[in-house]
Design an enzyme around this catalytic site. Sequence first.
Site, PDB file in Angstrom:
ATOM      1  N   HIS A 246       0.851  -1.185   0.000  1.00 33.50           N
ATOM      2  CA  HIS A 246       0.000   0.000   0.000  1.00 33.50           C
ATOM      3  C   HIS A 246       0.890   1.239   0.000  1.00 33.50           C
ATOM      4  O   HIS A 246       1.996   1.232   0.543  1.00 33.50           O
ATOM      5  CB  HIS A 246      -0.923   0.001   1.208  1.00 33.50           C
TER       6      HIS A 246
ATOM      7  N   GLU B 151       1.037   4.136   1.533  1.00 34.90           N
ATOM      8  CA  GLU B 151       1.552   4.693   2.782  1.00 34.90           C
ATOM      9  C   GLU B 151       2.704   3.863   3.324  1.00 34.90           C
ATOM     10  O   GLU B 151       3.686   4.417   3.846  1.00 34.90           O
ATOM     11  CB  GLU B 151       0.434   4.748   3.834  1.00 34.90           C
TER      12      GLU B 151
ATOM     13  N   ARG C 195       8.604   2.957   4.055  1.00 36.01           N
ATOM     14  CA  ARG C 195       9.801   2.132   3.879  1.00 36.01           C
ATOM     15  C   ARG C 195      10.853   2.875   3.061  1.00 36.01           C
ATOM     16  O   ARG C 195      12.055   2.758   3.321  1.00 36.01           O
ATOM     17  CB  ARG C 195       9.434   0.791   3.235  1.00 36.01           C
TER      18      ARG C 195
ATOM     19  N   CYS D 117      -6.925   3.269   4.373  1.00 34.27           N
ATOM     20  CA  CYS D 117      -7.850   2.144   4.517  1.00 34.27           C
ATOM     21  C   CYS D 117      -7.997   1.783   5.991  1.00 34.27           C
ATOM     22  O   CYS D 117      -7.142   2.083   6.817  1.00 34.27           O
ATOM     23  CB  CYS D 117      -7.353   0.942   3.708  1.00 34.27           C
TER      24      CYS D 117
ATOM     25  N   CYS E 249      -3.840   0.566   6.891  1.00 29.95           N
ATOM     26  CA  CYS E 249      -2.992   1.755   6.973  1.00 29.95           C
ATOM     27  C   CYS E 249      -3.403   2.647   8.141  1.00 29.95           C
ATOM     28  O   CYS E 249      -2.557   3.303   8.749  1.00 29.95           O
ATOM     29  CB  CYS E 249      -3.036   2.519   5.655  1.00 29.95           C
TER      30      CYS E 249
ATOM     31  N   LYS F  11      -1.595   1.176  11.065  1.00 30.76           N
ATOM     32  CA  LYS F  11      -0.145   1.387  11.019  1.00 30.76           C
ATOM     33  C   LYS F  11       0.224   2.833  11.330  1.00 30.76           C
ATOM     34  O   LYS F  11       1.225   3.095  12.010  1.00 30.76           O
ATOM     35  CB  LYS F  11       0.403   0.959   9.654  1.00 30.76           C
TER      36      LYS F  11
ATOM     37  N   ARG G 179       0.103   3.274  14.947  1.00 34.45           N
ATOM     38  CA  ARG G 179       1.316   2.690  15.535  1.00 34.45           C
ATOM     39  C   ARG G 179       2.504   3.645  15.392  1.00 34.45           C
ATOM     40  O   ARG G 179       3.279   3.830  16.340  1.00 34.45           O
ATOM     41  CB  ARG G 179       1.614   1.359  14.848  1.00 34.45           C
TER      42      ARG G 179
ATOM     43  N   LYS H 191      12.881  -5.991   3.735  1.00 38.49           N
ATOM     44  CA  LYS H 191      13.564  -6.173   5.016  1.00 38.49           C
ATOM     45  C   LYS H 191      15.036  -6.527   4.823  1.00 38.49           C
ATOM     46  O   LYS H 191      15.911  -6.037   5.542  1.00 38.49           O
ATOM     47  CB  LYS H 191      12.879  -7.274   5.832  1.00 38.49           C
TER      48      LYS H 191
ATOM     49  N   LYS I  49      16.371  -6.565  16.238  1.00 40.08           N
ATOM     50  CA  LYS I  49      15.149  -5.849  16.595  1.00 40.08           C
ATOM     51  C   LYS I  49      14.855  -5.991  18.086  1.00 40.08           C
ATOM     52  O   LYS I  49      14.518  -5.011  18.762  1.00 40.08           O
ATOM     53  CB  LYS I  49      13.963  -6.379  15.779  1.00 40.08           C
TER      54      LYS I  49
END
Length: 494
Positions: free
Chosen positions: A91, A93, A98, A145, A288, A291, A294, A424, A459
């Site tokens: 998507h 966004e 990224r 969305c 989205c 996210k 977040r 990634k 991470k």
Amino acid sequence: MWQSSSETSIEFTERLGSLCLNFYRCKLKKSGKPRDGLEWTVMAAIVQSEAIKLPGLQTKNEMMVVAVGTGSKCLGRNQLSTDGSKVNDSHAEVLARRAFLRYLYYQLDLAKSNKNSIFIHNVEECRYGLRSNITFHLFISHTPCGDASIFPKDVKVTGANEPINNLNDSVGIKRTINEVEDEAIIYQRTLDTQYDSTNKKLCIESDDSLADNTCNEFDLQQNSSQYQASLSEQVLKWSNRYEDIYRTGAKCIPQAVQDPHLPGVNYHVLGAVRTKPGRGDPTLSTSCSDKIARWNVLGLQGALLSHFMHPVYLSSIVIANCFYSKMALKRAVYDRILNIDGLPQGFKLNEPLLMHISSTFDDSKTAVTKRYNDKSSQQLSICSSGIIWSCDDTCQQQVIVDGRRQGFSKKNATSPKARCYVCKHELFKSFLKIVKSINESDLPVTLRKADLMTYNSYKVAAVDYRRARAKFFERFPYWPHKPEATEAFVCDSN
């Protein structure tokens, strides 16, 4: 802050929107864009604003596009890669964010080399902070969305035959002040309970040092009842004023309360975490709206870059001319995260300014339909490809299809050249390159462990980020997680 200039927030927003729309129109190559009259897409961009002091007390804001993404596709759970070579969520966004990560790596490398950068080095912390005159802004060609897309449609005739427009700020809201305040009170009343209504226990990776995973089931059930009562009151008010709502294709998390799919305003539940729809194969990618919420807690930089920098937050979110509700957007990206407390130092509940411009994106579904009305008998479809662009040392535009670079067949899809530079694997390579270029004594404390090898281990080592993440998931316990195998890969920095 960028508001300190003589420019009003509306003027700033319109200029920012025009910058993004013109960038898409004039700077991006045709490859990856929709086919004229047949396809449409969604665009997102992250804009950097730098406040420049002028003589006297005035400042000016110099803006530049630093990351762009277009698209509206997503991989199903059975298509995920175990080596980080695919982009799961394409998507607009998500791709823009990224691409922004790639930009941050580029700027971090400049700062590390004592070159002009958006970052300032804090020697004592072995970390970097954003210069105080730099802010970032998210532009989106369409309402995100998920939850932000759920709000009443245009008109229902009241008893006095007075039309009521939707919650679109740009067209004027023909409702009384009391009506608006009533809805706002209902939203506020649900903030403390609405997320508990969908969950009975906290389900995140077990790490006793980061979070207490126990919850009082009775309290959660009680909060659920309170939330449902408040929600019913809100929907009842909507049903008295509107005939229907705009809907989203994003689906409620299976373990949570589900959409009733009843006619009219009762079709959806509000405030729910949702996953993006897939073609037969369900996805694990949240909407989205989710996210962005977040990012307003954890920042845009993610876990890996948190080793080197403090959280990077958005100062504003700007939506192009489309069906839009500021109240719904605020509910989706900010109201849902209110009252999250106990965040580590540097993290916060970020409330970006929410704005809406008058210009329409050229390749939006609405614009393409209007432009080719009666000229094409074929039904419009969403563009199958997406575009990624980042303002790094190459400024290379890449086209993404099914999570990989366009132009690679199934036969050579596993080639390293098929990887997009925002997957990634490639971002992990950028991270490791930074790590290996710094003397161990100058590394952040979190990176001085000998057992760090896999993507996931690096991470997890970002302790403050993980603690903030755990606090976030207390609000959203059933947030879907990717299988551990998808983040257990290693790579070198070459």
